[in-house]
Design a protein around this motif. Structure first.
Motif, short mmCIF file in Angstrom:
data_model
loop_
_atom_site.label_atom_id
_atom_site.label_comp_id
_atom_site.label_asym_id
_atom_site.label_seq_id
_atom_site.Cartn_x
_atom_site.Cartn_y
_atom_site.Cartn_z
N GLU A 64 -15.53 0.00 28.79
CA GLU A 64 -14.43 -0.05 29.76
C GLU A 64 -13.40 -1.11 29.38
N LEU A 65 -13.85 -2.19 28.77
CA LEU A 65 -12.90 -3.21 28.30
C LEU A 65 -12.00 -2.63 27.21
N LYS A 66 -12.57 -1.79 26.38
CA LYS A 66 -11.78 -1.11 25.35
C LYS A 66 -10.70 -0.24 25.99
N ILE A 67 -11.09 0.50 27.03
CA ILE A 67 -10.13 1.35 27.74
C ILE A 67 -9.04 0.50 28.38
N ALA A 68 -9.44 -0.62 28.97
CA ALA A 68 -8.45 -1.50 29.60
C ALA A 68 -7.42 -1.97 28.59
N ARG A 69 -7.87 -2.41 27.44
CA ARG A 69 -6.94 -2.90 26.41
C ARG A 69 -6.03 -1.78 25.93
N GLU A 70 -6.56 -0.57 25.79
CA GLU A 70 -5.75 0.57 25.36
C GLU A 70 -4.67 0.90 26.37
N LYS A 71 -4.93 0.62 27.64
CA LYS A 71 -3.94 0.85 28.70
C LYS A 71 -2.94 -0.30 28.83
N GLY A 72 -3.12 -1.33 28.03
CA GLY A 72 -2.21 -2.47 28.09
C GLY A 72 -2.62 -3.53 29.07
N ILE A 73 -3.82 -3.40 29.65
CA ILE A 73 -4.32 -4.41 30.57
C ILE A 73 -4.88 -5.58 29.77
N LYS A 74 -4.52 -6.79 30.14
CA LYS A 74 -5.03 -7.96 29.44
C LYS A 74 -6.43 -8.27 29.97
N VAL A 75 -7.30 -8.77 29.08
CA VAL A 75 -8.70 -8.99 29.43
C VAL A 75 -9.10 -10.43 29.14
N VAL A 76 -9.64 -11.09 30.17
CA VAL A 76 -10.18 -12.43 30.05
C VAL A 76 -11.62 -12.37 30.54
N THR A 77 -12.52 -13.07 29.85
CA THR A 77 -13.93 -13.04 30.25
C THR A 77 -14.46 -14.46 30.46
N ALA A 78 -15.56 -14.53 31.21
CA ALA A 78 -16.29 -15.79 31.40
C ALA A 78 -17.74 -15.55 31.01
N ASP A 79 -18.21 -16.28 30.01
CA ASP A 79 -19.58 -16.11 29.51
C ASP A 79 -19.86 -14.66 29.13
N PHE A 80 -18.89 -14.00 28.54
CA PHE A 80 -19.06 -12.61 28.11
C PHE A 80 -18.23 -12.42 26.84
N GLN A 81 -18.86 -12.74 25.71
CA GLN A 81 -18.17 -12.61 24.44
C GLN A 81 -18.00 -11.14 24.08
N SER A 82 -16.78 -10.72 23.79
CA SER A 82 -16.49 -9.33 23.47
C SER A 82 -15.28 -9.26 22.55
N VAL A 83 -15.28 -8.27 21.68
CA VAL A 83 -14.14 -8.09 20.77
C VAL A 83 -12.90 -7.69 21.56
N TYR A 84 -13.07 -7.24 22.79
CA TYR A 84 -11.93 -6.80 23.60
C TYR A 84 -11.42 -7.90 24.53
N SER A 85 -12.12 -9.03 24.56
CA SER A 85 -11.67 -10.16 25.37
C SER A 85 -10.63 -10.95 24.59
N GLN A 86 -9.51 -11.23 25.22
CA GLN A 86 -8.47 -12.03 24.57
C GLN A 86 -8.78 -13.52 24.65
N CYS A 87 -9.65 -13.88 25.60
CA CYS A 87 -10.12 -15.27 25.67
C CYS A 87 -11.40 -15.29 26.48
N ASN A 88 -12.45 -15.84 25.90
CA ASN A 88 -13.70 -16.02 26.62
C ASN A 88 -13.82 -17.48 27.02
N VAL A 89 -13.91 -17.72 28.32
CA VAL A 89 -13.99 -19.08 28.85
C VAL A 89 -15.46 -19.38 29.17
N SER A 90 -15.95 -20.52 28.69
CA SER A 90 -17.36 -20.84 28.90
C SER A 90 -17.64 -22.28 28.54
#
Length: 303
Positions: free
Chosen positions: A96-122
């Protein structure tokens, strides 16, 4: 006079409508709010996003992966400007994070490292977990038996377990002799019962470890209730208020944890989200300070 008052009211309403229409929409999804870390990070993200002028839609996944998946899908369908994801399971959420990025939605995560996260805060989990396990090694003087609580699935769980394994690979005289999966919800009573079973089967266990405090709260309570013939010490992670109080108790078997700043982690997620919308350059990782808490410094920390 009445006409002038009505005109002022109309202008205020128009300005409010314009400001509301221009406010960015931030969606926040958390895996659950059963634990202190989770609710603190969740509340921090919501409060800071609103403080910075965003409209917020927030969902609690109730520790059910399928609900969190539906929450994230809902936020994407609402065309949020930024999606903040706090914890979660990679195989469930990452598509779903991949879909979000494809739609132009920016993605930020907390304690969730992902190639689709533009910044993981932890917290810097690698440094913090290595520091904790090295403390356990020092307490054991380099040899002994360990029981652990672990369950794979979430990126943060697997990362912390890798750090645990890395440290122990350098100390072959420390052996993991018992392992159980933790459960959620009901983590503490479940760990309480499983710890008793592990100790009955392996009475020489010297230490228990888990990647978060809840299993160690239950484990320490079990050890303390079973009597002085058992000597195991407990090592957790998060800095849960109950864990800190237990470490401060000289009669408790809970001896060390890593205190994080979950509320600040949530606030930082919201700040990063707004910076992304402003076009600022953002690092892929942003760390929030932690502290190793032991019986030596816990009282100062509680003050």
């Amino acid at each position: 006079m009445k006409t002038r008052t009505l005109l002022v009211i109309a202008v205020v309403l128009m300005l409010s409508a314009v400001m509301f229409a221009n406010a960015p929409l931030i969606g926040i999804s958390v895996i659950g709010t059963e634990h202190d870390w989770d609710i603190q990070a969740y509340n921090g993200a919501i409060a800071k996003a609103k403080e910075l002028g965003a409209e917020v839609i927030a969902f609690d996944g109730e520790r059910r992966p399928e609900k969190m998946l539906n929450d994230v899908k809902t936020l994407i369908s609402r065309d949020v400007d930024v999606l903040i994801v706090i914890l979660g399971y990679r195989d469930v959420i990452e598509p779903e994070l991949k879909i979000a990025r494809e739609k132009g939605i920016k993605v930020v995560t907390a304690d969730f490292q992902s190639v689709y996260s533009q910044c993981n805060v932890s917290t810097n989990n690698m440094t913090a977990m290595v520091e904790l396990v090295l403390r356990m090694v020092a307490d054991l003087k380099g040899e002994g038996e360990v029981g652990i609580f672990f369950r794979p699935g979430s990126p943060i769980a697997e990362l912390r377990k890798k750090c645990f394994d890395l440290v122990l690979s350098e100390y072959p005289n420390i052996k993991v002799v018992a392992e159980e999966a933790y459960v959620v919800p009901g983590t503490v009573p479940d760990a309480y019962n499983k710890t008793k079973d592990m100790l009955r089967a392996n009475p020489e266990i010297d230490a228990f470890w888990s990647l978060f405090d809840q299993p160690m709260i239950g484990a320490a309570q079990a050890i303390d209730d079973m009597g002085s013939q058992y000597h195991a010490k407990c090592y957790g992670f998060d800095g849960d208020p109950t864990a800190l109080k237990m470490i401060a108790d000289p009669n408790s078997s809970f001896v060390a944890t890593v205190a994080q700043q979950p509320y600040k982690i949530g606030e930082t997620c919201a700040e990063v989200a707004m910076d992304l919308l402003a076009g600022k350059e953002i690092p892929v990782l942003r760390f929030v300070d932690h502290i190793l808490v032991t019986t030596e410094n816990v009282k100062d920390l509680l003050k």
